[in-house]
Design an enzyme around this catalytic site. Sequence first.
Site, PDB file in Angstrom:
ATOM      1  N   GLU A 141      21.011  -7.554 -29.992  1.00  0.00           N
ATOM      2  CA  GLU A 141      21.889  -6.786 -29.026  1.00  0.00           C
ATOM      3  C   GLU A 141      22.089  -7.219 -27.635  1.00  0.00           C
ATOM      4  O   GLU A 141      21.447  -6.524 -26.640  1.00  0.00           O
ATOM      5  CB  GLU A 141      21.654  -5.175 -28.952  1.00  0.00           C
ATOM      6  CG  GLU A 141      21.663  -4.660 -30.322  1.00  0.00           C
ATOM      7  CD  GLU A 141      21.167  -3.075 -30.150  1.00  0.00           C
ATOM      8  OE1 GLU A 141      20.942  -2.647 -29.402  1.00  0.00           O
ATOM      9  OE2 GLU A 141      21.399  -2.381 -31.263  1.00  0.00           O
ATOM     10  N   GLU A 159      19.767  -3.043 -38.243  1.00  0.00           N
ATOM     11  CA  GLU A 159      19.194  -1.694 -38.014  1.00  0.00           C
ATOM     12  C   GLU A 159      20.065  -0.492 -38.550  1.00  0.00           C
ATOM     13  O   GLU A 159      21.379  -0.509 -38.381  1.00  0.00           O
ATOM     14  CB  GLU A 159      18.937  -1.742 -36.591  1.00  0.00           C
ATOM     15  CG  GLU A 159      17.785  -2.338 -35.850  1.00  0.00           C
ATOM     16  CD  GLU A 159      17.596  -2.505 -34.519  1.00  0.00           C
ATOM     17  OE1 GLU A 159      18.218  -1.392 -33.645  1.00  0.00           O
ATOM     18  OE2 GLU A 159      17.210  -3.179 -33.732  1.00  0.00           O
TER      19      GLU A 159
HETATM   20  C1  GCO Z   1      18.624  -0.961 -30.031  1.00  0.00           C
HETATM   21  C2  GCO Z   1      17.374  -1.515 -30.648  1.00  0.00           C
HETATM   22  C3  GCO Z   1      16.110  -0.947 -30.871  1.00  0.00           C
HETATM   23  C4  GCO Z   1      16.264   0.778 -30.628  1.00  0.00           C
HETATM   24  C5  GCO Z   1      16.967   1.317 -31.765  1.00  0.00           C
HETATM   25  C6  GCO Z   1      17.059   2.797 -31.433  1.00  0.00           C
HETATM   26  O1  GCO Z   1      19.369  -1.134 -30.840  1.00  0.00           O
HETATM   27  O2  GCO Z   1      18.323  -0.460 -29.133  1.00  0.00           O
HETATM   28  O3  GCO Z   1      17.558  -2.860 -31.354  1.00  0.00           O
HETATM   29  O4  GCO Z   1      15.207  -1.449 -29.920  1.00  0.00           O
HETATM   30  O5  GCO Z   1      15.083   1.147 -30.724  1.00  0.00           O
HETATM   31  O6  GCO Z   1      18.124   0.673 -31.967  1.00  0.00           O
HETATM   32  O7  GCO Z   1      17.820   3.114 -30.427  1.00  0.00           O
END
Ligand code: GCO
Length: 455
Positions: free
Chosen positions: A163, A353
């Site tokens: 990200e 994710e």
């Molecule tokens: C993000 C990260 C994760 C977060 C998850 C929840 O997307 O911010 O990759 O580290 O913890 O997404 O917010």
Amino acid sequence: MKFQDQFMWGTASAAYQVEGAYAEDGKGLSVWDAYTQEGGHVAHGENGNVACDHYHRFREDVQTMREMGVKNYRLSISWPRVIPNGTGEVNRKGLQFYSDLVDELLANGIEPLVTLFHWDYPYALHKRGGWLNPAASDWFAEYAKVVVDALSDRVQYWMTLNEPQVFVGCGYAIGKFAPFQTLPVRDLAQISHNVLLSHGKAVKVIREHAKKKPIVGFAFCTPCWTPENDSPEAVEEARRKSFSISRGRLCFDAAWWADPIVLGDYPKEAYEMLGDDMPQIAPGDLECISQPIDFYGVNIYESKANENPDGYAENAYLGCARTQMGWPVTPEALYWGPKFLYERYRKPILITENGMASHDWVQLDGKVHDPQRIDYMKRYLRELYRATQDGIDVMGYMYWSVMDNFEWADGYDKRFGLVHVDYCTQKRTIKDSGYFYRDVIRTNGEAIFSDTWEG
Ligand code: GCO
């Protein structure tokens, strides 16, 4: 109804959020370590000094994953644990930790997927200008080489960056995440370019040096707009918004990052909008950035439609279901997100994710009952399945997160895990959703189509 045979079912985490041991065995500080020690940035003044103590408990955590039947584990490497100053001397003990973790996973039938960078930038490099320094991408390539040399005999799946939208956007544009800066657009554009070059150079390093044939991608997020209805106009509008560029939200946009990598250049609107604020693009830069990748990894949690409900029915989002983060429960995001990305970029999609934070606690019977999360997973996975039925090439799904952990500026309140962590005792308890996920994996997805789950 099942997912394709090779579908990858996994869970995800990130080094800073779970490892702890922030200053042990020769580890250097990251910007998160350095800035959270001074307090004031994170809920309740919390930090990742200990987190889930995964650094010491990884064998137990692998056993827990095995109990849940997890087939893949997406983990990240802490750059300053491996190279304390970000460049130069390698910390063998730090590297050994990841080597042991990989061995432990493989010995238990769990395939590791490695993210090189999930936000814990070496503080020593930050003090030297960090991502703005013209050497930034060479530093990253040097780090990538160290990790690839150490792990690529056993690791096959690689993601360069997690990200950039968020670590650049929240870290340097709005000052919500480490290093908590608010820089002008010109700097943000240059940082972006250096980050993209870092990605490209790392892909080259992986391809040139990996011992096991590598499968390479990244894990990006995407402002995923979903159409209000199935009319072609509504679908087109959602697609347009999903890839639009805005000066104010530049770093958070999807096409700003993915177009140069997959399509070979920044979106033309970016040139028009930024003018002189565009980064300096040296000859060869775009070729370097657009190294071929094997998959498009994407983190998807929600549809953005409720942020600006123009065109949606009045009241469409009033009182909508929200997770503990306040994010709307919008399962259709896992249909439209992969679909739009696949249609634009033509790369297999890996959901790196997806998941939700919930108000979980260990209940009087000693268990963690989290029916909302089970319902969430069913709804989102059904939409993902629908995407696969429409011809979208989806490689797999990594639930975020394997266990409760340090949720950045929100500290420890927000619990995303399939496994509950008691931070006082470090006791792990598999939640009902963890057992549900075991059924999902065991049945290759069939379990999501039942409206009930008895446990
Ligand atoms: C993000 C990260 C994760 C977060 C998850 C929840 O997307 O911010 O990759 O580290 O913890 O997404 O917010």
